[in-house]
Structures are given as structure tokens and as C-alpha cells.
Scaffold this motif. Structure first.
Motif, PDB file in Angstrom:
ATOM      1  N   CYS A 148       0.851  -1.188   0.000  1.00 63.36           N
ATOM      2  CA  CYS A 148       0.000   0.000   0.000  1.00 63.36           C
ATOM      3  C   CYS A 148       0.890   1.242   0.000  1.00 63.36           C
ATOM      4  N   PRO A 149       1.578   1.519  -1.118  1.00 61.46           N
ATOM      5  CA  PRO A 149       2.498   2.656  -1.181  1.00 61.46           C
ATOM      6  C   PRO A 149       1.744   3.977  -1.367  1.00 61.46           C
ATOM      7  N   ASP A 150       2.477   5.076  -1.263  1.00 60.44           N
ATOM      8  CA  ASP A 150       1.871   6.387  -1.506  1.00 60.44           C
ATOM      9  C   ASP A 150       1.423   6.526  -2.951  1.00 60.44           C
ATOM     10  N   LEU A 151       2.206   5.960  -3.869  1.00 62.38           N
ATOM     11  CA  LEU A 151       1.893   5.982  -5.294  1.00 62.38           C
ATOM     12  C   LEU A 151       2.137   4.591  -5.853  1.00 62.38           C
ATOM     13  N   LEU A 152       1.143   4.045  -6.542  1.00 61.04           N
ATOM     14  CA  LEU A 152       1.263   2.736  -7.176  1.00 61.04           C
ATOM     15  C   LEU A 152       1.263   2.942  -8.685  1.00 61.04           C
ATOM     16  N   ILE A 153       2.334   2.512  -9.349  1.00 58.28           N
ATOM     17  CA  ILE A 153       2.499   2.719 -10.785  1.00 58.28           C
ATOM     18  C   ILE A 153       2.334   1.396 -11.513  1.00 58.28           C
ATOM     19  N   GLY A 154       1.416   1.382 -12.471  1.00 61.00           N
ATOM     20  CA  GLY A 154       1.198   0.189 -13.287  1.00 61.00           C
ATOM     21  C   GLY A 154       2.042   0.245 -14.542  1.00 61.00           C
ATOM     22  N   ALA A 155       3.101  -0.548 -14.572  1.00 62.16           N
ATOM     23  CA  ALA A 155       3.962  -0.682 -15.746  1.00 62.16           C
ATOM     24  C   ALA A 155       3.971  -2.149 -16.159  1.00 62.16           C
ATOM     25  N   ASP A 156       2.796  -2.769 -16.073  1.00 63.57           N
ATOM     26  CA  ASP A 156       2.687  -4.219 -16.234  1.00 63.57           C
ATOM     27  C   ASP A 156       2.199  -4.648 -17.612  1.00 63.57           C
ATOM     28  N   GLY A 157       2.491  -3.836 -18.634  1.00 62.63           N
ATOM     29  CA  GLY A 157       2.358  -4.279 -20.012  1.00 62.63           C
ATOM     30  C   GLY A 157       0.961  -4.173 -20.595  1.00 62.63           C
ATOM     31  N   ARG A 158       0.865  -4.524 -21.879  1.00 59.33           N
ATOM     32  CA  ARG A 158      -0.393  -4.373 -22.613  1.00 59.33           C
ATOM     33  C   ARG A 158      -1.327  -5.552 -22.429  1.00 59.33           C
ATOM     34  N   MET A 159      -0.801  -6.721 -22.121  1.00 64.21           N
ATOM     35  CA  MET A 159      -1.620  -7.933 -22.050  1.00 64.21           C
ATOM     36  C   MET A 159      -1.788  -8.337 -20.578  1.00 64.21           C
ATOM     37  N   GLY A 160      -3.015  -8.364 -20.115  1.00 65.61           N
ATOM     38  CA  GLY A 160      -3.281  -8.806 -18.751  1.00 65.61           C
ATOM     39  C   GLY A 160      -2.807  -7.851 -17.687  1.00 65.61           C
ATOM     40  N   SER A 161      -2.875  -6.555 -17.947  1.00 65.24           N
ATOM     41  CA  SER A 161      -2.431  -5.566 -16.969  1.00 65.24           C
ATOM     42  C   SER A 161      -3.459  -5.424 -15.851  1.00 65.24           C
ATOM     43  N   ASP A 170     -12.820  -2.452 -18.401  1.00 64.79           N
ATOM     44  CA  ASP A 170     -12.692  -3.352 -19.549  1.00 64.79           C
ATOM     45  C   ASP A 170     -12.071  -2.604 -20.721  1.00 64.79           C
ATOM     46  N   ASN A 171     -10.795  -2.791 -20.932  1.00 64.60           N
ATOM     47  CA  ASN A 171     -10.102  -2.165 -22.059  1.00 64.60           C
ATOM     48  C   ASN A 171      -9.236  -3.247 -22.688  1.00 64.60           C
ATOM     49  N   THR A 172      -9.880  -4.114 -23.451  1.00 60.85           N
ATOM     50  CA  THR A 172      -9.252  -5.323 -23.955  1.00 60.85           C
ATOM     51  C   THR A 172      -8.285  -5.019 -25.091  1.00 60.85           C
ATOM     52  N   PRO A 173      -7.082  -5.613 -25.090  1.00 59.87           N
ATOM     53  CA  PRO A 173      -6.174  -5.444 -26.226  1.00 59.87           C
ATOM     54  C   PRO A 173      -6.832  -5.852 -27.542  1.00 59.87           C
ATOM     55  N   VAL A 174      -6.509  -5.121 -28.611  1.00 61.82           N
ATOM     56  CA  VAL A 174      -7.151  -5.312 -29.910  1.00 61.82           C
ATOM     57  C   VAL A 174      -6.146  -5.946 -30.880  1.00 61.82           C
ATOM     58  N   TYR A 175      -6.492  -7.123 -31.423  1.00 64.35           N
ATOM     59  CA  TYR A 175      -5.635  -7.758 -32.426  1.00 64.35           C
ATOM     60  C   TYR A 175      -5.696  -6.934 -33.715  1.00 64.35           C
ATOM     61  N   ASP A 270      -2.731  -3.967 -29.921  1.00 69.07           N
ATOM     62  CA  ASP A 270      -2.501  -2.683 -29.272  1.00 69.07           C
ATOM     63  C   ASP A 270      -3.742  -2.352 -28.447  1.00 69.07           C
ATOM     64  N   LEU A 271      -3.821  -1.123 -27.923  1.00 63.03           N
ATOM     65  CA  LEU A 271      -4.891  -0.724 -27.026  1.00 63.03           C
ATOM     66  C   LEU A 271      -5.524   0.574 -27.496  1.00 63.03           C
ATOM     67  N   GLU A 272      -6.801   0.710 -27.244  1.00 66.56           N
ATOM     68  CA  GLU A 272      -7.462   1.973 -27.519  1.00 66.56           C
ATOM     69  C   GLU A 272      -6.945   3.038 -26.539  1.00 66.56           C
ATOM     70  N   ALA A 273      -6.935   4.277 -26.998  1.00 61.82           N
ATOM     71  CA  ALA A 273      -6.476   5.364 -26.138  1.00 61.82           C
ATOM     72  C   ALA A 273      -7.388   5.498 -24.922  1.00 61.82           C
ATOM     73  N   LEU A 274      -6.792   5.805 -23.774  1.00 61.27           N
ATOM     74  CA  LEU A 274      -7.540   5.961 -22.527  1.00 61.27           C
ATOM     75  C   LEU A 274      -8.022   7.389 -22.343  1.00 61.27           C
ATOM     76  N   HIS A 275      -9.176   7.516 -21.678  1.00 60.81           N
ATOM     77  CA  HIS A 275      -9.662   8.840 -21.295  1.00 60.81           C
ATOM     78  C   HIS A 275      -9.012   9.300 -19.990  1.00 60.81           C
ATOM     79  N   THR A 276      -8.602   8.336 -19.173  1.00 59.66           N
ATOM     80  CA  THR A 276      -7.923   8.668 -17.923  1.00 59.66           C
ATOM     81  C   THR A 276      -6.787   7.683 -17.702  1.00 59.66           C
ATOM     82  N   TRP A 277      -5.702   8.169 -17.141  1.00 60.60           N
ATOM     83  CA  TRP A 277      -4.529   7.326 -16.908  1.00 60.60           C
ATOM     84  C   TRP A 277      -4.352   6.977 -15.437  1.00 60.60           C
ATOM     85  N   SER A 278      -5.218   7.489 -14.576  1.00 56.98           N
ATOM     86  CA  SER A 278      -5.041   7.246 -13.148  1.00 56.98           C
ATOM     87  C   SER A 278      -6.393   7.103 -12.456  1.00 56.98           C
TER      88      SER A 278
END
Length: 405
Positions: A148-161, A170-175, A270-278
Motif C-alpha cells: 500500500c504505497p503512496d503511489l502505485l504505478i502500473g507498468a505491467d504491459g499491454r496484455m493482462g495488466s 474493460d479495455n481489452t487489447p485489440v488484435y 494494441d490498445l485503444e487510447a484511454l480517457h484517464t490514466w489514473s
């Protein structure tokens, strides 16, 4: 600030290094039991070179990598389709381009993390993120550990993040309709005549090879095809040899110099662009936030840019919420544009209609090399203080022919 980073790849480690330089206390959690080395190699264009120097990594990258001078494009019959003067691009942007095996880039990042005292915990697979009553996120790992850190950063890739699921739902990777076979070729003598990027275009297929040294080459073979089961590993090399039979050398030579067991096939998403990153105190970076196609040429470079910008945002604002919103506002437009450009180029590259391919090739041949370099420099330097007058000595487009493998 205590910072937990999910993912020990390029994005996670470069963010950790950038934030450690700002006095924060990052800790990296990697799902694999050892260093992540997916992929064959990456091309680190001058915008990445800027960040690498800022992080103190550029000298080590130069020692492990190569300095390509040119991109050469050809069709499947060996006819020239033009190219890019990388030496001119480097001079224009003020920083060098390097080609490097992914495992060597990973080793440089891990070495610098160790020198900076950044813990990297392997064997920590995140399985979920929950919000505490106080509004802070708790990441849970498969091995029973929670953080439970002050800031948690998701750098866990495009597949199964796990982080992306928490932030975006639900932001499923797109073939995107094509597969890549990737490998690293090592020869006793030169496989390529010089340190260059060679790109061959067909109808619905492509072969690209990138030299680190003339005898050390990473490559990707690609074909448009429906999403289906993987070819057995033992048959992959023959399938590639058959697909590219009759194409110009050094393609056959490069394939033969690659161990059959080391070739991997990737269904490209790849992934569709996000409306929010956090969300709350969880922020997405790298492929978890903006996974472009290989045809963008900018996946690793944009992960490095994330690291540089996030450090600036955290340093220049008084609160975490403000910093995360500012970061997304800065990074969103550029990464979305690069991702869309990668898709557009892939559609043209993997066209199967002969007339469409002929027009594509004619346009490539007719492009102005100087204007291509200027366009690349303008686009890739956006948002970075690159002046084109960097002190590193410089060796004497169509962005889609500049790619990672």
C-alpha cells in the motif's frame, strides 16, 4: 514518497530510476522469476537518447548497442523504396540513435537500479488492486504479499495488466491483423554489410532486420493473418523460410543464423487510447497506458519519455492528484497520435491488394528524405527540450519504416 511499481521492464525500471533521482523511494515488483527479456531488440531513437542521458544511462547503452546510420527500404524483389538518413536525423535532433538487444537493455537498467539502491522483487505477480477506506490502493500478489504505497504505478504491459483493469475497467487489447516472428541472429562473420536497418515490404508480409553489429542482428518477420493458434516451435523456422523464399539476401542468411528454438511468434495487439490514466493513487505508464504497434517505432522510446515527464510532474506540483492529472494531460496527445500513426502504417504495410501495394511503394520511393527527417524530428521531439546541438559526437519519412522488433 514510497512508490510501488508493478512491472520490471523498460517502463518500470526507467520510471524507478527517474523517481529515485528525485529523492523518492521506489520498489519494483516483477511477475517473472527473473529479468524480463521479451522481444528481440529495440531501436532507441534520439528522443530516447535524450532521456537515457538524463538518466545517466547513455554511455552504457552505447557500449552495449550499435549506431545505425541508415534505414534502407526494398520490395520483395530487392528494388529500392528509399530510406532514412539516421545520421542526419541524429544531427537534427541532437542525440544519438542506438540499436540494442532487449536483454542487454534490460541488463543496463537493472545494473543502474542496483547502483541506485532500488529493490527489484522478482516472482511477484499482481492479481488485483483494491481501494482501502482511506482512498489508497492496495496491490495484492499471487504469493500472498500486499503493498500500500503512496503511489502505485502500473507498468505491467499491454496484455493482462492488473493496473489497467483497475484504472480503466474493460479495455481489452485489440488484435491488429498480423503476427510477428522475432529472433536474434549471430554469425561467425558479417550477416549484414554494415550497421543499418533493412526493411523489406511485400503484399501482406514484411521482413525487417536491424544490426547491432554486422554479425549480430535482431529481426522480425510479419504476415497478415487471422488470429489463430500458434505454430509449433519446431516448425516456425521452416514456415518463415518458406514464406520468404526468393526474397533478397540477407533474409535467408539471417533466418538460418537464428536458433530454431529461439524464434517466437507474437500475435500483435494494441490498445485503444484511454480517457484517464489514473484512479486514486494508481497511475499507468508504458504499454499499460499506451501500447502502440511495432510499426510506430516508438514503444520503448515513449516508455522512457514517461519516466522523464513523470519525474518533472511530481517535482513541479504540490499534490499527487495534480501531478497525475498533469502527467496524463502532457502524455496523452503525443502517445495517442503515435499509436494511431502506427495503425495507419500497418494497414498500408499489410495490404494484400497488388494495386494498393504498388501505390504504397511508389509513394515511398517518391518521398523527400530531408522532409522525412524533419517530420520525424519535429514529431519525436515534441514535449522534450531537445535543441539539436547536443555535445555527443554525431556520426555522419515515413516513420513507419522505423520500428522496434
Amino acid at each position: 514518497m514510497e512508490i510501488g511499481i508493478l512491472g520490471g521492464g523498460i517502463a518500470g525500471l526507467s520510471v524507478a530510476l527517474a523517481l529515485r533521482k528525485q529523492g523518492h523511494t521506489p520498489r519494483v515488483y516483477e511477475r517473472r522469476a527473473g529479468p524480463a527479456t521479451m522481444g528481440a531488440g529495440v531501436t532507441l531513437w534520439p528522443n530516447a537518447g535524450f532521456v537515457l542521458e538524463e538518466l545517466g544511462l547513455l554511455q552504457d547503452i552505447a557500449a552495449a548497442g550499435g549506431r545505425p546510420l541508415v534505414v534502407r527500404r526494398q520490395d520483395a524483389a530487392g528494388n529500392s523504396l528509399g530510406g532514412i538518413d539516421i545520421a542526419l536525423l541524429d544531427q537534427t535532433m541532437g542525440y544519438p540513435t542506438h540499436t540494442i538487444l532487449r536483454r542487454d537493455l534490460q541488463a543496463v537498467l537493472l545494473n543502474h537500479a542496483a547502483q541506485a539502491g532500488i529493490p527489484v522483487e522478482f516472482g511477484h505477480r499482481a492479481v488485483g488492486i483494491d481501494l482501502e477506506a482511506n482512498g489508497k490502493a492496495v496491490a495484492r500478489f499471487e504469493n500472498g504479499v500486499s503493498i500500500c504505497p503512496d503511489l502505485l504505478i502500473g507498468a505491467d504491459g499491454r496484455m493482462g495488466s492488473v493496473a489497467r483493469e483497475f484504472v480503466a475497467g474493460d479495455n481489452t487489447p485489440v488484435y491488429q491483423g498480423f503476427v510477428n516472428w522475432i529472433g536474434v541472429a549471430q554469425g561467425e562473420s558479417a550477416l549484414l554489410g554494415d550497421v543499418a536497418i533493412q526493411d523489406y515490404w511485400g503484399a501482406g508480409n514484411r521482413f525487417g532486420c536491424v544490426a547491432v553489429r554486422p554479425e549480430l542482428v535482431y529481426w522480425a518477420a510479419a504476415q497478415a493473418r487471422p488470429l489463430s493458434g500458434a505454430t509449433p516451435a519446431a516448425e516456425m523456422r521452416k514456415e518463415i523460410e518458406d514464406l520468404f523464399a526468393g526474397w533478397p539476401e540477407p533474409i535467408a542468411r539471417v533466418i538460418q543464423a537464428t536458433p530454431a528454438h529461439a524464434i517466437r511468434m507474437i500475435a500483435v495487439h494494441d490498445l485503444e487510447a484511454l480517457h484517464t490514466w489514473s484512479r486514486a493513487n494508481v497511475l499507468l505508464v508504458g504499454d499499460a497506458a499506451h501500447a502502440p504497434l511495432p510499426t510506430s517505432g516508438q514503444g520503448a522510446c515513449q516508455a522512457l519519455e514517461d519516466a522523464w515527464h513523470l519525474a518533472r510532474c511530481l517535482e513541479g506540483t504540490s499534490g499527487l492528484d495534480e501531478a497525475l492529472l498533469r502527467f496524463a494531460k502532457i502524455r496523452g496527445p503525443k502517445t495517442a497520435k503515435l499509436a494511431e500513426q502506427g495503425r495507419v502504417f500497418a494497414r498500408g504495410l499489410f495490404a494484400t491488394d497488388p494495386e494498393t501495394c504498388r501505390i504504397r511503394n511508389e509513394r515511398a520511393k517518391a518521398s523527400d528524405p530531408l522532409r522525412d527527417v524533419q517530420a520525424l524530428a519535429a514529431g519525436w521531439s515534441q514535449g522534450l527540450p531537445m535543441t539539436g546541438s547536443h555535445s555527443t559526437p554525431m556520426n555522419g519519412a515515413d516513420f513507419g519504416s522505423l520500428y522496434r522488433l
